[in-house]
Design a protein around this motif. Structure first.
Motif: not given
Length: 327
Positions: A240-254
């Protein structure tokens, strides 16, 4: 012509003993005079002698081969590490044998057994996974350098970055931007590298005053980091409340997270900032929307080979943490 006959031919031509020729051929020139070394080398050229690498390997109990066993060469980061290591080993006079385990412990053990049979001089384990064969290798004393992921069976020579510090740097970045709903996406079945990146990120956010309950954490499943990012993002963006910033621990996850966001009509980075940890050159071409902590994979090879050379000399090599860039 056998190796012994060839050495004898050179010895006769140079007027020295076979043992003297053998030492010089193997690079042990300190026990011979400059004139003798020159005479032997002239004789080698004159008779066209070529050392038998198999015979030399059997006598020494090792070859000029070095095994690199990597978890997934579909990942551009691992491919870059492999390329830089091959170049550094070639410059040092070694040949690299490259094996891809696809993150499967059984396949990793098959390759380890095959490389032992080839009498390899050393091992480079890129993102190794726990397995019985790796446990045996770790206790055998064989020269081995672990890359990106630490030895899952205990201590061992390591080349990588300070993963906790990298995660903390991303937390500082999000706080500096004033993000209110930061989060992190990671593999459910993680490694020492991904766990440390997540731990550093969470600890720094809390130290900067972000409430633990406000931090979004989501693990993903899949055989690749692409699938892991896509899987985790489906739940992240359904909140319901989406993140406004995410750390992805690898490029491919991003990449996987971005695909999921686009399918939901979201725009990266307008709707959610993404920062990954890898920063391979491919990002400039396929992910200009992605900001990354850039790991210097292109120089890993020189550090790996320097570590192996210390081990071959019987010296200690603990770990080499390389600087990353985050502009």
């Amino acid at each position: 012509m056998t190796d012994d006959v060839s050495l004898a031919t050179v010895a006769t031509k140079a007027g020295v003993s076979v043992s003297t020729v053998s030492r010089i051929v193997n690079g042990q020139t300190h026990r011979a005079s400059v004139a003798t070394v020159a005479r032997v080398r002239e004789a080698i050229a004159a008779v066209g002698y070529r050392p038998n690498p198999v015979g030399r390997a059997l006598k020494r109990g090792q070859s000029q081969l070095v095994a690199m066993i990597a978890a997934n060469l579909d990942n551009p980061a691992m491919a870059t590490i492999a390329s830089s290591t091959e170049a550094a080993l070639r410059q040092a006079g070694y040949v690299m044998v490259l094996c891809d385990t696809h993150d499967q412990p059984e396949l990793q053990d098959e390759y380890l057994a095959a490389m032992r049979a080839q009498l390899v001089s050393g091992y480079v384990l890129v993102a190794a996974v726990p397995s019985p064969g790796l446990d045996e290798l770790s206790t055998s004393g064989a020269p081995a350098v672990f890359v990106n992921r630490r030895n899952p069976h205990g201590a061992g020579p390591f080349v990588g970055i300070d993963d906790r510090a990298a995660g903390a740097a991303v937390a500082d970045h999000f706080v500096g931007l004033g993000r209110q709903r930061p989060g992190v996406v990671f593999p459910r079945l993680g490694s020492s590298a991904t766990r440390d990146r997540v731990a550093g990120f969470l600890a720094r956010l809390q130290a900067r005053g972000v409430a633990e309950a406000a931090i979004i954490r989501e693990g993903g499943d899949g055989r690749s980091h692409l699938e892991i990012g896509y899987d985790a993002a489906a739940r992240v963006f359904a909140r319901s409340e989406r993140p406004d910033a995410l750390l992805c621990v690898s490029d491919q996850i991003a990449y996987g997270v971005n695909r999921s966001a686009r399918e939901r009509g979201l725009s990266i980075p307008a709707d959610c900032d993404l920062v990954s940890i890898d920063g391979t050159p491919l990002n400039r071409w396929v992910a200009p929307w992605l900001r990354s902590i850039e790991i210097p994979y292109a120089v890993y090879g020189a550090e790996i080979v320097a570590g192996l050379q210390l081990l071959w000399q019987g010296e200690a090599f603990g770990e080499r943490l390389l600087p990353y860039r985050f502009d």
